[in-house]
Design an enzyme around this catalytic site. Structure first.
Site, PDB file in Angstrom:
ATOM      1  N   HIS A  36       3.572  99.341  22.443  1.00 25.93           N
ATOM      2  CA  HIS A  36       2.761 100.040  21.443  1.00 25.93           C
ATOM      3  C   HIS A  36       3.606 101.037  20.671  1.00 25.93           C
ATOM      4  CE1 HIS A  36       2.998 102.593  24.972  1.00 25.93           C
ATOM      5  NE2 HIS A  36       2.854 103.620  24.152  1.00 25.93           N
ATOM      6  N   HIS A 116       8.426 103.796  16.899  1.00 21.63           N
ATOM      7  CA  HIS A 116       9.209 102.911  17.768  1.00 21.63           C
ATOM      8  C   HIS A 116       8.321 102.270  18.823  1.00 21.63           C
ATOM      9  CE1 HIS A 116       8.871 106.563  20.178  1.00 21.63           C
ATOM     10  NE2 HIS A 116       9.094 105.812  21.236  1.00 21.63           N
TER      11      HIS A 116
END
Length: 172
Positions: A36, A116
């Protein structure tokens, strides 16, 4: 009683499979949460959640879907030994992150927002340098459309579950 919540973007299955192929070995949180992009972490009581979900609903309506590009493997060294898939920053993603962090209760982010997807963490210095040395050679080139984000809550066993999903208001 407060619980831990997270506001995240889940990438496509293709990206999750790629990330998980490394997370299995290099991320101790592998079994607790799918790959995620974290937009915000917070703690809140059940009583505060109506306000949180109403606010997120409003935020979702104000933002349109956007393209997410993953370009390479990178690392947060020397701050910490986290290896991740780097997401190209975009105005849409930055503005979504900023509005969530301005309008939702909770701590201000500890670090500047670097979008990220973590693929390795809690590695020793030697492990980090070996793993990063080989992974940063990977040619990662991926673009996908993002049209929603999710509010997760943490269960007693440490794993995370979706509390509610918010569709971004304006179509791509």
């Amino acid at each position: 009683m407060t619980m831990k919540y997270g506001i995240v973007i889940f990438p496509s299955k293709k990206v999750q499979d790629l990330a998980n192929s490394y997370r299995k070995r290099y991320d101790p949180h592998y079994a607790l949460i799918p790959p995620h992009v974290t937009l915000k972490s917070l703690e809140a009581s059940e009583g505060q959640m109506k306000e949180v979900t109403d606010t997120l609903e409003e935020i979702a309506k104000n933002h349109k879907g956007f393209k997410m590009n993953i370009k390479k493997v990178s690392s947060f060294q020397p701050v910490n030994n986290v290896i991740y898939l780097k997401i190209e920053p975009t105005d849409e993603l930055a503005s979504l992150h900023q509005e969530i962090n301005n309008k939702i209760i909770g701590e201000k982010p500890e670090y500047a927002f670097v979008p990220h997807i973590t693929i390795g963490q809690k590695l020793s210095n030697d492990e980090h340098s070996d793993v990063y040395g080989s992974l940063r050679m990977l040619n990662v080139e991926h673009e996908e459309s993002i049209d929603r984000f999710h509010l997760l809550y943490q269960l007693e066993n440490g794993s995370w579950s979706v509390y509610e999903t918010f569709r971004l208001g304006k179509e791509l």
